[in-house]
Write a protein that holds these residues in place. Structure first.
Motif, PDB file in Angstrom:
ATOM      1  N   GLU A 125      -0.267   1.218 -14.867  1.00  0.00           N
ATOM      2  CA  GLU A 125      -0.091   2.604 -14.416  1.00  0.00           C
ATOM      3  C   GLU A 125      -1.226   3.479 -14.913  1.00  0.00           C
ATOM      4  OE1 GLU A 125       3.230   6.153 -14.884  1.00  0.00           O
ATOM      5  OE2 GLU A 125       3.794   4.070 -15.268  1.00  0.00           O
ATOM      6  N   VAL A 126      -1.629   3.258 -16.185  1.00  0.00           N
ATOM      7  CA  VAL A 126      -2.740   4.035 -16.738  1.00  0.00           C
ATOM      8  C   VAL A 126      -4.028   3.704 -15.997  1.00  0.00           C
ATOM      9  CG1 VAL A 126      -4.166   4.359 -18.786  1.00  0.00           C
ATOM     10  CG2 VAL A 126      -1.663   4.299 -18.974  1.00  0.00           C
ATOM     11  N   ARG A 127      -4.244   2.394 -15.754  1.00  0.00           N
ATOM     12  CA  ARG A 127      -5.449   1.977 -15.045  1.00  0.00           C
ATOM     13  C   ARG A 127      -5.481   2.585 -13.649  1.00  0.00           C
ATOM     14  NH1 ARG A 127      -9.253  -1.831 -15.561  1.00  0.00           N
ATOM     15  NH2 ARG A 127      -8.334  -2.507 -17.523  1.00  0.00           N
ATOM     16  N   GLU A 128      -4.322   2.552 -12.962  1.00  0.00           N
ATOM     17  CA  GLU A 128      -4.271   3.062 -11.605  1.00  0.00           C
ATOM     18  C   GLU A 128      -4.474   4.568 -11.593  1.00  0.00           C
ATOM     19  OE1 GLU A 128      -4.235   2.463  -7.642  1.00  0.00           O
ATOM     20  OE2 GLU A 128      -4.072   0.911  -9.193  1.00  0.00           O
ATOM     21  N   GLU A 129      -3.971   5.225 -12.649  1.00  0.00           N
ATOM     22  CA  GLU A 129      -4.055   6.684 -12.691  1.00  0.00           C
ATOM     23  C   GLU A 129      -5.468   7.165 -13.000  1.00  0.00           C
ATOM     24  OE1 GLU A 129      -2.127  10.378 -15.282  1.00  0.00           O
ATOM     25  OE2 GLU A 129      -1.242   8.386 -15.359  1.00  0.00           O
ATOM     26  N   ASN A 130      -6.212   6.389 -13.811  1.00  0.00           N
ATOM     27  CA  ASN A 130      -7.513   6.852 -14.276  1.00  0.00           C
ATOM     28  C   ASN A 130      -8.688   6.268 -13.514  1.00  0.00           C
ATOM     29  OD1 ASN A 130      -6.571   8.525 -16.439  1.00  0.00           O
ATOM     30  ND2 ASN A 130      -6.066   6.659 -17.557  1.00  0.00           N
ATOM     31  N   LYS A 131      -8.462   5.241 -12.694  1.00  0.00           N
ATOM     32  CA  LYS A 131      -9.605   4.655 -11.990  1.00  0.00           C
ATOM     33  C   LYS A 131     -10.108   5.628 -10.919  1.00  0.00           C
ATOM     34  CE  LYS A 131      -7.591   2.068  -8.166  1.00  0.00           C
ATOM     35  NZ  LYS A 131      -7.436   0.731  -7.569  1.00  0.00           N
ATOM     36  N   PRO A 132     -11.361   5.502 -10.518  1.00  0.00           N
ATOM     37  CA  PRO A 132     -11.919   6.461  -9.540  1.00  0.00           C
ATOM     38  C   PRO A 132     -11.190   6.374  -8.187  1.00  0.00           C
ATOM     39  CG  PRO A 132     -13.656   5.181 -10.611  1.00  0.00           C
ATOM     40  CD  PRO A 132     -12.363   4.548 -10.986  1.00  0.00           C
ATOM     41  N   ARG A 133     -10.953   7.549  -7.614  1.00  0.00           N
ATOM     42  CA  ARG A 133     -10.416   7.594  -6.259  1.00  0.00           C
ATOM     43  C   ARG A 133     -10.972   8.836  -5.565  1.00  0.00           C
ATOM     44  NH1 ARG A 133      -5.884   8.738  -9.479  1.00  0.00           N
ATOM     45  NH2 ARG A 133      -4.913  10.775  -9.137  1.00  0.00           N
ATOM     46  N   PHE A 134     -11.133   8.704  -4.274  1.00  0.00           N
ATOM     47  CA  PHE A 134     -11.750   9.766  -3.474  1.00  0.00           C
ATOM     48  C   PHE A 134     -10.663  10.737  -3.016  1.00  0.00           C
ATOM     49  CE2 PHE A 134     -15.007   6.604  -3.368  1.00  0.00           C
ATOM     50  CZ  PHE A 134     -16.193   7.328  -3.308  1.00  0.00           C
ATOM     51  N   GLU A 144     -13.209   0.775  -9.828  1.00  0.00           N
ATOM     52  CA  GLU A 144     -14.243   1.381  -9.003  1.00  0.00           C
ATOM     53  C   GLU A 144     -13.643   1.771  -7.654  1.00  0.00           C
ATOM     54  OE1 GLU A 144     -16.392  -2.354  -6.739  1.00  0.00           O
ATOM     55  OE2 GLU A 144     -17.328  -1.546  -8.558  1.00  0.00           O
ATOM     56  N   GLY A 145     -14.307   2.682  -6.967  1.00  0.00           N
ATOM     57  CA  GLY A 145     -13.910   3.127  -5.643  1.00  0.00           C
ATOM     58  C   GLY A 145     -15.121   3.159  -4.727  1.00  0.00           C
ATOM     59  N   LEU A 146     -14.870   3.101  -3.437  1.00  0.00           N
ATOM     60  CA  LEU A 146     -15.967   3.052  -2.469  1.00  0.00           C
ATOM     61  C   LEU A 146     -15.573   3.826  -1.225  1.00  0.00           C
ATOM     62  CD1 LEU A 146     -18.207   0.089  -1.569  1.00  0.00           C
ATOM     63  CD2 LEU A 146     -16.900   1.141   0.259  1.00  0.00           C
ATOM     64  N   ALA A 147     -16.506   4.567  -0.647  1.00  0.00           N
ATOM     65  CA  ALA A 147     -16.287   5.264   0.616  1.00  0.00           C
ATOM     66  C   ALA A 147     -17.617   5.326   1.348  1.00  0.00           C
ATOM     67  CB  ALA A 147     -15.728   6.669   0.394  1.00  0.00           C
ATOM     68  N   GLY A 148     -17.550   5.362   2.653  1.00  0.00           N
ATOM     69  CA  GLY A 148     -18.775   5.337   3.454  1.00  0.00           C
ATOM     70  C   GLY A 148     -18.750   6.369   4.564  1.00  0.00           C
ATOM     71  N   LYS A 152      -9.065  -5.068  16.229  1.00  0.00           N
ATOM     72  CA  LYS A 152      -9.642  -6.312  15.685  1.00  0.00           C
ATOM     73  C   LYS A 152      -8.555  -7.365  15.643  1.00  0.00           C
ATOM     74  CE  LYS A 152     -11.036  -7.154  11.329  1.00  0.00           C
ATOM     75  NZ  LYS A 152     -10.620  -8.516  10.989  1.00  0.00           N
ATOM     76  N   GLU A 153      -8.799  -8.461  16.377  1.00  0.00           N
ATOM     77  CA  GLU A 153      -7.817  -9.551  16.494  1.00  0.00           C
ATOM     78  C   GLU A 153      -6.463  -9.017  16.953  1.00  0.00           C
ATOM     79  OE1 GLU A 153      -8.330 -12.692  16.362  1.00  0.00           O
ATOM     80  OE2 GLU A 153     -10.436 -12.550  15.808  1.00  0.00           O
ATOM     81  N   GLY A 154      -6.486  -8.063  17.904  1.00  0.00           N
ATOM     82  CA  GLY A 154      -5.260  -7.559  18.494  1.00  0.00           C
ATOM     83  C   GLY A 154      -4.571  -6.465  17.695  1.00  0.00           C
ATOM     84  N   VAL A 155      -5.063  -6.107  16.499  1.00  0.00           N
ATOM     85  CA  VAL A 155      -4.439  -5.088  15.650  1.00  0.00           C
ATOM     86  C   VAL A 155      -5.298  -3.833  15.710  1.00  0.00           C
ATOM     87  CG1 VAL A 155      -3.694  -4.501  13.317  1.00  0.00           C
ATOM     88  CG2 VAL A 155      -3.484  -6.855  14.143  1.00  0.00           C
ATOM     89  N   GLU A 156      -4.650  -2.693  16.021  1.00  0.00           N
ATOM     90  CA  GLU A 156      -5.401  -1.447  16.137  1.00  0.00           C
ATOM     91  C   GLU A 156      -5.922  -1.025  14.769  1.00  0.00           C
ATOM     92  OE1 GLU A 156      -5.119   2.959  18.228  1.00  0.00           O
ATOM     93  OE2 GLU A 156      -3.375   1.632  18.208  1.00  0.00           O
ATOM     94  N   LEU A 157      -7.177  -0.558  14.722  1.00  0.00           N
ATOM     95  CA  LEU A 157      -7.832  -0.199  13.471  1.00  0.00           C
ATOM     96  C   LEU A 157      -7.553   1.258  13.129  1.00  0.00           C
ATOM     97  CD1 LEU A 157     -11.277  -1.975  13.966  1.00  0.00           C
ATOM     98  CD2 LEU A 157      -9.348  -2.744  12.597  1.00  0.00           C
ATOM     99  N   ARG A 158      -7.383   1.514  11.845  1.00  0.00           N
ATOM    100  CA  ARG A 158      -7.256   2.872  11.311  1.00  0.00           C
ATOM    101  C   ARG A 158      -8.333   3.054  10.238  1.00  0.00           C
ATOM    102  NH1 ARG A 158      -4.784   3.483  15.222  1.00  0.00           N
ATOM    103  NH2 ARG A 158      -2.536   3.890  15.509  1.00  0.00           N
ATOM    104  N   GLU A 159      -8.773   4.308  10.041  1.00  0.00           N
ATOM    105  CA  GLU A 159      -9.845   4.562   9.084  1.00  0.00           C
ATOM    106  C   GLU A 159      -9.359   4.333   7.671  1.00  0.00           C
ATOM    107  OE1 GLU A 159     -13.593   7.484   8.361  1.00  0.00           O
ATOM    108  OE2 GLU A 159     -12.135   7.966   9.912  1.00  0.00           O
ATOM    109  N   THR A 160     -10.110   3.548   6.897  1.00  0.00           N
ATOM    110  CA  THR A 160      -9.838   3.282   5.484  1.00  0.00           C
ATOM    111  C   THR A 160     -11.147   3.456   4.730  1.00  0.00           C
ATOM    112  OG1 THR A 160     -10.307   0.918   5.639  1.00  0.00           O
ATOM    113  CG2 THR A 160      -8.057   1.613   6.146  1.00  0.00           C
ATOM    114  N   HIS A 161     -11.107   3.157   3.402  1.00  0.00           N
ATOM    115  CA  HIS A 161     -12.329   3.293   2.613  1.00  0.00           C
ATOM    116  C   HIS A 161     -13.378   2.268   3.025  1.00  0.00           C
ATOM    117  CE1 HIS A 161     -10.273   0.035   0.583  1.00  0.00           C
ATOM    118  NE2 HIS A 161     -11.409  -0.282  -0.021  1.00  0.00           N
TER     119      HIS A 161
END
Length: 1978
Positions: free
Chosen positions: A105-114, A196-200, A464-473
């Motif tokens: 929980e601490v790791r999830e709370e403190n890790k970088p997020r956009f 770490e976190g990533l966004a493009g 993609k492969e029949g599944v509709e895509l949604r925007e993610t990181h």
């Protein structure tokens, strides 16, 4: 004394353990026992393997389980089990792991997020691009920006971008003055210690003004971002023409050649900073990525242009231009596309079609027989619903149905020799730019997809492969107007799949393939060591490799190898994750041995090499006894065997009465893995009672050896002595010999004991026992037994009666013949009326039924068949055991007749194509018939069906043809019926014809193809136009293909209109043809309006090219027709149409249309006003204002919609307080609020003019916007005074009661922004007063009052309390003052009152009470007094002891009953364990454990004596035990067994009645226990036990016993068996060679095995010999007798046998029909037949005395008596004498072969061909084997690279390829005396100059190079000239030729060489000017 004995017991149970995640957990327990117990640990009922994170070690009697680095998954129950040879026990403990969830929980709370991701953006070229994002992370994350997976500083110069961050977690990337290569995918990576976190985001850079689509976007290596460029239109703006391509003149041009249809790839490596922009051009025209052009930067940094499927139009110069701010450079290459050797007559044509339409591609190959293959780029197409493929003569057609966006691409038609025709199919529709067919990227790269649609704001979807895509990181979806982008960031192999884009009903797709990055396995560990200081253990240690940080291992694998066994196999013994040492215990190996160990590192990419530890170690497993030793009872003199089974393989020692045994002659020990054995040979009486002991590592087991007295045995007797066949009246003597002379015996006959009587004597003499019967009678037959208790011997005695004979018929064999449906009687008369007779049919016994009756009449026996049938034909035997007679019965069918008699042949007439049915009726249903046509048998096939239905026989021909006519015969052998069939042809019909005339319309130059299908392929038709017969010419031809007839008119003209008819004689079809002019088209018109922006006063020139020169067009402006006038000029020249509009005005803006009736071209023109000017421009615009005020600047332009920019100090404005607005021509800039930094020069820039403003900002007064306020503070606390200034920068002074205050330890003065504060620490009474804050322009004051704070204290503190479980705990404290509010807490959590928790306050006294405490209530108790005072104490709750309030009482019970033991404990929740002799008891079928409140009971079911002993019950704190006594029950036998005498095949039953029901017992036969089978049926019902023996045999005789406990009852079963004799003996016989030899004999019993002997050697059955039995008869058959089979044959039935002599004689061989002479021609077949008198006689064939062997052309076969010789395709040399020899006879004939004449059937024909083509000269000869010779003139032609000579049967060919001019002449072929010739004319190819010479200017003495290119290579040399004089090769004149390219190089030039250079080669010629300059040295 230890009351538990040596059984294991827990001295201290394992306790529950709670640990934090990531630490080590230790579970402990203390166990006692003798011998020392083996301890194992289990989790989830699975034994824990002590390796990796699990370790076990012992400290005395304390056993520890250590689990390293525990996780939440390790939580649960663990069981410790202890076991030794006496008993076992177990206990459980619970492990709880805490903290992992909190850590996660601490790791999830403190890790970088956009919080806010960067947004994709689109900017113009030269504009700045900004990406912003907001991040959260603790600690603050480090941020790195990347572009397309690369760091920005690697690809950009530092001045091109900036990276920054601001308060609040904002991060920003700014790119200055964007360039085309800046477009791409930008990623922001944030990282801290928690993750770490990533966004493009995507950046698109649009071309700036005037750039158009200049340049290619180089920012991507896996997808194309530019819009697909179609054909360039002819309509263009003349004032904006492309610049000339003269830039290549200074660049050296490389040459590159490629074959048509192949790919061309150009790579250019360019470096520079800033990164260069790349532009590719061809012949001066810009190249953009499209269907056939790919422009990209590859992974190696090369800028690449790929031209796909090259065409002739791709010839030209390709230039790569690279430029940046530092300069530019060029590289050029000349591409030559070579034509294939074989070309298409008509190539494919590019198509442009609409979506969901139909596309047809058509081409023409050189010859009809040429196959082709269709491709869509690299995918081969197959015919089906999507693609239709047609071949029509030389034409090939591909039809694409329901065309979609994915069908857009390049289509190829390929011939086998590699020739290709290429066409581009453009699909127009909703999707303007489609996806590429596939995208390949490496793992970790970005994959980008771009689609452009025709309109904005359309509903689009990505899948993609029949599944509709949604925007993610990692998935970016972005739309810019009509452009839609999908990007997969940081791809991995799992992202591979089919990507699809949908918009409405349209879709486009692409296959994404992500290639996994290459990884290496880890390096092997180093510094391996082994430590063996600890007994029976090895400590292995190692060190990770030095590169383990770069390539870390995920674990280590240890393997072991057993030394000294010869095996080289390594076995895995354990794995570990991160440990660098591990201990191997002896208990982990399977057997005792020396072991070697090795180790390797592993990760998900593989494993390293193995490293072996330095030495071996001896390990011994801790073994346990699986199967103990058993006492042995062995007869004296026999071998004793003892075995023990262990759980592991160890080395052990055997002892006899304490003495160690060694292997010798008497003692043998064996060890096989876990199995140990001891064998003692020939035990003696002295060995009785000896103790056998086995001792190994930690194991000891013993057993006793008991010796049994020797058994009484009979000496063995032969079969003859035991089986007696006695005739009546003869004496019977039976004797046997015993091993013990004193042993008594009993004699039995058929189970009845015999006593000495008159005529029967029982004698005993020494070891001999004898019984004598004086005179044998038939009743004396039976089974006699001599029983000596331990052994039994049986004698079979059979007294024979006189044999039964068959009196009539007297013959042993009879043959009967009669027809079906008659009554048949077979009768025999026998010698005795009561004799048993058996009837056999073909060897099988006959059973009576309704169709076969067996009759007995006194001495007569009859077999009656009331109504015979063919199936009754067989061999019938009447058998009396002593005699037999055989009847051979043959039942014949009546002859077959046709029911309709034949008087004359039936005549059947039918038309071809119809079905024909021939039928007839036979006299009986089972008659077989054969159908024949013209004497040849007709078989069932697809065309012919033969049917048999009861008596009906039918032949059906489904589709008649002319060949089916003839005579048909139905042959039934006894009768025939024939039919004469005549087949007529059907009239010719035209299929698919309608009544109406077929109307077709064509355009001029189209090909008219009229097709009709006939009902017959061989029918002829005539074509007419307007009733005039059509003849073939150059434009019109009539074609035939199967049943299709077609008329082809090439390049239709208007005169070809009319009525066409196809006349087939019997039918006719009309076509009405109309030919029209084609619709007019504007060449290159894409259908999209073209936009142009011009300035007023310019000229507008619009032009286009139409498809026909005579096509009229109209020019319209805004739908208004334009005509020539002063400003408007309209021109028409051939196919070019032009509009010129002079002196443009803004009112001329609008839509211009060139209307060509069938097509329109639209141009949008915008005419702009003259340059923008500022109307209110003044020389000095100075504006002055104060801070925070509002200032407005206004600039008025001359045009309302002019574009202007506001700048300050030369930079664009980008400040929060600046606002820009437009009101018509007024452009306003407002600054609100004004800051000092806003002072400066402001410029309004309109590109063509600018206007300046000077802004002066005055500083404002420092006044207080927020004054001080009166405040009251507590004594001792901190007090802060705050106020706020009107501006951030302003100094203030603090005063108290008029005196200035200086900063000190108690006084703090701060300024932050506009806020000013003053803080007083440890407030005191003297701090009260008036405080003032003064600025330079203002002041504010406040009054401070000081109050004394409240005092709270504990008079009596809390105290620690310890209570027992279930007691109450009370905490008390005394707090002052009385009204203090007190808060109680347990372990920091506030207490809420309930039934168990109560809080009481009484004045100063406060009480907290916890009722009925639990162990879990142990905690820290806190009393908080308003936060001003705190008191704490500890509560400890001890667990309550479980004691026995009622002990266990001793109990006595009877065997097989139940016993219940009972105890009572002090607590309801108390847990107990039940034990017997120290062994823990588990509930099951044997034991029931119950609990009711505090009472616990143990019930033992089905008591046995072994259940007696001491039973105990234990709690953790107390123990009680008692003795259980089990008394055995007494069972008696009420009714015992009785002897039984019976015969074979009967059933015998034994029965015993016991005193008790359901008592188990065992049945024994001759001392061996019986098990239930089908033969032995054992049953128990209450008191009665039964044994039933069914289907008795003599072997079942013996002593039967029933044993129950110590009781036994016995009886004897005697089964009789008759002796074996021969009733019928073998007889001597003679047989002819080749016949079936059958001999037989008959035994007295049917179940006797016999052996057949031939001259003393045993005969075995085989394919030529059959041995079988039929009842009592035994047969030997030789299927095909030969002379070698003559011998003496014996049938041996053990004690008796019978023999006979068989003689086989040869049959005389005669030639029945000899060979016939043959006189035939060559290539015919010769057949010779010789018929002998005897079948299966081998023979040999000879020709001219040489033996003939079978080959592919000679066949030899034999059918019965006939021998055949077939010679295929005979030749002249086959003539001669043919002889056949078989034994001593022969037959001779002669073969004469007449040779075929040799001549030329079809001679050569004259031919005319074109140079470089292929020619075929052919002729046909009469004899395929004749040799020929080819000539050209008088010269013999031999095969070579250009000349190929072929022979196919009678066909002879000469192929010349390629033909040259020198091949012209007369060619002839000679065959024997015959010859023929033909003339070959070779026409030269027309040579055309493709690229002429160019003028050259050089400086002397430099080299001058001239080059030209002709249409095709020519062998003859060209003529080069200089100033009219022919040049010859020399040191200064160098001539070159490369295919069609010719080059002249003049070296050491001089000024006098200047002049005209000429090139001449046939009709192709070219000239150029040479200028040589004199170079003047400096």
């Amino acid at each position: 004394m230890d009351v538990f004995g040596g059984a294991p017991r827990f001295l201290a149970y394992p306790r529950p353990v709670v640990v934090q995640s990531g630490t080590d957990a230790v579970l402990k327990c203390q166990i006692g026992g003798d011998p020392r117990p083996a301890v194992i640990w289990e989790s989830n009922n699975i034994k824990i393997d002590t390796q990796g994170r699990y370790r076990v070690f012992e400290d005395g009697n304390v056993y520890n389980l250590i689990i390293s680095s525990v996780t939440s998954e390790d939580s649960g129950q663990y069981i410790c089990k202890a076991k030794n040879s006496i008993g076992e026990t177990y206990a459980a403990a619970t492990l709880k792991v805490e903290g992992e969830a909190q850590e996660l929980e601490v790791r999830e709370e403190n890790k970088p997020r956009f919080l806010i991701k960067p947004l994709s953006t689109r900017v113009g070229r030269g504009d700045d691009a900004v990406f912003s994002c907001k991040l959260w992370g603790n600690p603050r994350p480090d941020v790195v920006w990347e572009k397309d997976g690369r760091k920005l500083h690697e690809i950009f110069e530092s001045t091109h971008f900036s990276v920054g961050c601001q308060d609040g977690g904002w991060f920003q990337l700014k790119i200055f003055k964007t360039r085309a290569p800046d477009g791409g995918v930008y990623t922001c990576k944030a990282r801290n210690e928690f993750g770490e976190g990533l966004a493009g985001a995507v950046l698109l850079v649009d071309a700036g003004p005037g750039q158009g689509d200049d340049g290619n976007r180089n920012g991507y290596n896996n997808s194309h971002w530019k819009a697909q460029q179609g054909k360039q239109r002819s309509g263009r703006l003349m004032s904006n023409r492309l610049r000339d391509d003269g830039m290549t003149k200074s660049t050296k041009v490389k040459m590159f050649a490629v074959t048509e249809g192949k790919h061309a790839k150009f790579r250019c490596f360019v470096t520079g900073k800033p990164k260069p922009e790349i532009i590719w051009r061809k012949d001066g025209r810009l190249i953009l990525s499209g269907r056939r052009y790919l422009c990209y930067e590859d992974r190696e940094g090369y800028f690449t242009l790929k031209v796909l499927y090259c065409k002739q139009k791709d010839n030209g110069v390709y230039v790569c231009a690279a430029s940046n701010t530092a300069g530019q450079t060029l590289s050029a290459v000349h591409l030559t596309v070579k034509e294939p050797p074989v070309r298409f007559k008509q190539p494919l044509i590019d198509l442009e079609v609409w979506e969901r339409d139909l596309a047809v591609l058509e081409c023409e190959v050189p010859e009809d027989s040429v196959p082709i293959t269709w491709y869509l780029e690299d995918r081969r197409l197959q015919p089906g619903a999507k693609y239709g493929m047609e071949e029509w003569g030389t034409k090939r057609r591909l039809t694409i149905r329901d065309i979609g966006v994915d069908d857009d691409g390049i289509y190829l038609c390929e011939m086998p020799d590699g020739g290709r025709s290429i066409a581009e199919v453009a699909v127009k529709g909703t999707i303007v730019r489609k996806l590429p067919r596939k995208v390949d990227v490496l793992e970790g790269e970005n994959a980008a997809f771009c689609v452009e649609v025709e309109e904005e704001e359309m509903d689009i979807h990505w899948y993609k492969e029949g599944v509709e895509l949604r925007e993610t990181h990692q998935t970016i979806l972005k739309s810019f107007g009509r452009t839609h982008i999908l990007v997969f960031v940081n791809t991995n192999p799992q992202d591979s799949g089919l990507v699809m884009f949908f918009v409405g009903r349209s879709k486009t797709s692409s296959q994404l393939r992500v290639k996994a990055a290459k990884h290496s396995p880890p390096s092997c560990p180093v510094s391996v060591q082994i430590n063996t200081e600890r007994a029976n253990a090895a400590l292995l240690s190692w060190v990770p490799a030095q590169d383990s940080r770069k390539n870390p291992p995920s674990g280590y694998v240890l393997e072991r190898q057993e030394v000294g066994t010869g095996s080289q196999e390594w076995l895995q013994c354990l794995t570990t994750d991160s440990a660098t040492s591990v201990e191997i215990l002896g208990d982990s190996v399977p057997c005792e041995a020396d072991y070697r160990f090795r180790i390797c590192s592993v990760n998900k990419y593989g494993k390293s090499n193995n490293v072996e530890f330095p030495r071996a170690v001896h390990l011994v497993p801790v073994a346990r006894i699986q199967a103990p030793l058993q006492d042995a009872l062995v007869p004296e003199g026999q071998d004793a065997c003892f075995t023990i089974e262990l759980s592991a393989s160890v080395i052990g020692t055997w002892f006899l009465n304490g003495t160690q045994l060694q292997d010798d002659e008497r003692y043998t020990t064996r060890r096989s893995r876990t199995h140990q054995s001891l064998r003692i040979r020939g035990v003696r009486e002295t060995d009785n009672g000896a103790e056998i002991t086995f001792i190994a590592y930690g194991i000891r087991d013993s057993a006793a050896l008991y010796i049994q007295a020797p058994l009484v045995k009979f000496s063995p007797l032969s079969e003859m002595d035991r089986n007696k066949f006695i005739e009546e009246g003869n004496p019977i003597v039976l004797y046997c010999e015993l091993s013990d002379p004193a042993a008594p015996v009993h004699w039995y006959k058929n189970g009845v004991e015999l006593q000495t009587t008159e005529g029967l004597h029982i004698q005993s003499e020494g070891t001999m026992r004898r019984i004598v019967i004086q005179s044998a009678e038939f009743s004396h037959s039976g089974v006699y037994c001599c029983d000596a208790i331990d052994d039994v011997i049986r004698f079979n005695v059979e007294v024979e009666e006189p044999p039964v004979r068959i009196v009539s018929p007297s013959q042993s064999q009879m043959e009967l013949c009669q027809q079906t449906s008659e009554r048949m009687v077979l009768s025999c008369e026998i010698s005795r009326a009561n004799a048993l007779v058996r009837w056999y049919r073909d060897g099988l016994e006959v059973e009576e039924n309704k169709n076969l009756i067996l009759e007995v009449d006194g001495i007569y026996r009859r077999l009656i068949i009331p109504e015979t049938s063919v199936q009754d034909s067989a061999e019938y035997v009447c058998d009396t055991a002593d005699d037999s007679v055989t009847f051979f019965v043959n039942i014949a069918e009546p002859p077959v007749r046709f029911m309709r008699p034949r008087k004359m042949a039936s005549v059947v007439e039918r038309f071809a194509g119809e079905a024909m049915v021939l039928d007839c009726e036979v006299s009986r249903a089972n008659a077989e018939v054969t159908w024949k046509r013209n004497g040849e048998e007709v078989e069932d096939s697809r065309k012919v069906t033969i049917l048999e239905d009861v008596v009906l026989r039918q032949l059906t021909v489904h589709c008649l043809s002319l060949e089916d006519a003839g005579q048909y015969v139905c042959d039934a052998k006894d009768d025939v019926m024939d039919f004469q069939v005549k087949v007529k042809e059907l009239p010719v019909r035209i299929l698919g014809k309608t009544d109406a005339t077929a109307e077709k319309k064509f355009l001029v130059s189209d090909d008219i193809i009229l097709v009709c299908e006939l009902s017959r392929a061989n029918a002829s038709v005539s074509w007419y136009k307007d009733s005039v017969l059509i003849d073939n010419d150059t434009r019109v031809c009539c074609e035939e293909q199967g049943a299709f007839r077609s008329l082809v008119v090439l390049s239709a003209e208007l005169e070809d209109s009319g009525e066409y008819s196809c006349d087939a004689g019997d039918d006719k079809m009309l076509f009405c043809i109309t030919v029209k002019e084609p619709p007019v088209q504007i060449i290159g018109n894409s259908g999209t309006p073209e936009q142009h922006i011009l300035v007023a006063g310019d000229d507008l020139i619009l032009e286009c090219e139409v498809s026909r020169p005579n096509c009229p067009v109209q020019w319209l402006w805004n739908s208004k027709l334009l005509k020539s006038e002063d400003r408007i000029k309209i021109d028409s020249c051939d196919v070019v149409r032009r509009l010129v509009l002079s002196g443009l005005q803004p009112s001329d803006s609008g839509k211009y249309i060139c209307d060509a009736i069938d097509d329109k071209m639209i141009t949008l023109v915008e005419v702009q006003q003259p340059p923008v000017k500022f109307v209110n421009k003044q020389p000095n615009n100075n504006i002055s204002a104060c801070e925070n005020e509002c200032v407005s600047l206004c600039a008025i332009v001359s045009q309302e919609r002019a574009n202007v920019r506001w700048l300050k100090d030369g930079r664009l404005l980008n400040e929060d307080n600046v606002h820009i607005s437009i009101d018509g021509a007024n452009h306003n800039l407002t600054i609100n609020p004004l800051k000092l930094s806003n002072a400066g020069v402001y410029v309004c820039d309109a590109n063509t003019d600018e206007m300046s403003f000077t802004v002066i900002v005055k500083e404002i007064k420092a006044t207080f916007s927020l004054p001080l306020e009166n405040i009251t503070g507590l004594k001792g606390s901190m007090l802060t005074l705050r106020c706020e200034l009107s501006k951030p920068k302003g100094d203030v002074q603090w005063l108290k009661n008029g005196q200035e205050i200086s900063p000190s330890r108690r006084h703090t003065i701060r300024a932050q922004g506009r806020e000013r504060s003053f803080a007083i620490h440890q407030l005191a009474d003297e701090d009260a007063g008036e405080y003032t804050c003064e600025s330079t322009d203002d002041r504010t004051s406040t009054v401070v009052t000081v109050e004394t704070p409240r005092t709270v204290e504990f008079i009596a503190e809390l105290h620690n309390i310890t209570v027992r479980e279930g007691e109450d705990a009370t905490f008390k404290c005394v707090v002052s003052p009385e009204d203090t509010h007190l808060t109680w807490c347990l372990n920091g959590e506030r207490v809420h009152q309930d039934d168990r928790l109560t809080v009481i306050s009484n004045g100063l006294c406060h009480t907290f009470c916890i009722k009925k405490c639990r162990v879990s209530d142990s905690a820290r108790v806190t009393a908080d007094a308003e936060g001003l005072a705190v008191s704490q104490a500890n509560l400890q709750v001890q667990e309550q002891q479980v004691l026995f309030t009622k002990s266990m009482a001793p109990l006595t019970a009877e065997e097989f009953g139940e016993a219940t033991l009972e105890v009572e404990v002090s607590l309801d929740s108390g847990e107990v364990q039940w034990m017997r002799q120290g062994v823990l008891l588990h509930p099951g079928a044997k034991y029931s454990l119950k609990r009711k409140g505090r009472k616990h009971t143990l019930t033992v079911h089905k008591l046995a004596v072994a259940d007696r002993g001491i039973y105990s019950c234990e709690s953790l704190h107390d123990r009680t035990q008692a003795q259980l006594t089990v008394e055995p029950r007494k069972v008696t036998i009420n009714t015992g067994l009785k002897d039984i005498w019976t015969t074979e095949r009967e059933t015998a039953s034994f029965e015993v009645v016991l005193s008790h029901a359901d008592v188990p017992g065992s049945w024994l036969r001759n001392g061996v226990q019986l098990k239930p089978t089908k033969h032995w049926r054992i049953s128990t019902k209450g008191h009665v036990h039964s044994l039933t023996v069914s289907n008795l045999a003599v072997e079942d005789t013996g002593s039967f016993s029933f044993c129950v406990e110590n009781l036994r009852t016995s009886a004897r079963l005697v089964v009789r068996e008759p002796p074996v004799t021969f009733l019928r003996h073998l007889e001597d016989q003679k047989f002819p060679e080749g016949s079936v030899v059958s001999i037989e004999c008959e035994l007295s019993r049917h179940n006797v095995d016999v052996r057949w002997m031939k001259n003393g050697a045993e005969v075995k059955p085989g394919k030529d010999q059959r041995i079988f039995a039929m009842g009592r008869k035994r047969f030997l058959q030789i299927m095909k007798g030969v002379v070698g089979d003559s011998a003496q044959y014996t049938c041996d039935a053990a004690d008796t046998s019978t023999s006979c002599t068989i003689e086989i004689y040869e049959r005389e061989v005669l030639v029945v029909q000899g060979l016939q002479d043959q006189d035939i021609q060559e290539d015919q077949n010769a057949v010779f037949v010789c018929d002998l008198s005897v079948e299966d006689v081998p023979g040999e064939w000879y020709r001219n005395g040489d033996r003939i062997q079978p080959t592919s052309s000679i066949k030899i076969r034999q059918e019965g008596t006939k021998h055949f010789l077939l010679m295929v395709n005979v030749r002249g040399e086959d003539s001669g004498e043919i002889k056949f020899v078989a034994r001593h006879v022969e037959s001779v004939a002669s073969l004469k072969v007449e040779e075929l004449p040799v001549n030329i059937v079809n001679p050569l024909q004259d031919q005319t061909v074109v140079e470089r083509s292929r020619v075929l000269l052919d002729c046909t000869v009469s004899n395929p084997r004749c040799s020929i010779r080819w000539y050209k003139g008088p010269t013999v032609i031999l095969p070579s690279e250009r000349f190929e000579i072929c022979s196919e049967g009678c066909y002879r060919k000469l192929i010349i390829q390629p033909v040259e001019l020198r091949d012209q002449g007369t060619y002839s072929v000679q065959v024997g005396e015959y010859s023929c010739s033909a003339h070959l004319t070779v026409e030269a190819q027309s040579v055309v100059m493709v690229r002429p010479l160019e003028d050259v200017e050089v400086g002397a003495p430099g080299d001058a190079c001239f080059q030209c290119e002709i249409s095709h290579p020519v062998l003859r040399a060209p003529v080069w000239s200089l100033r009219g004089e022919q040049l010859q090769p020399s040191a200064t004149v160098f001539l070159e030729k490369m295919g069609p390219i010719h080059r002249l190089t003049l070296r050491e030039t001089a000024p006098d060489m200047s002049g005209e250079v000429g090139f001449t080669l046939g009709p192709a010629c070219s000239t150029a000017k040479l200028t040589v300059r004199q170079v003047i040295p400096d």
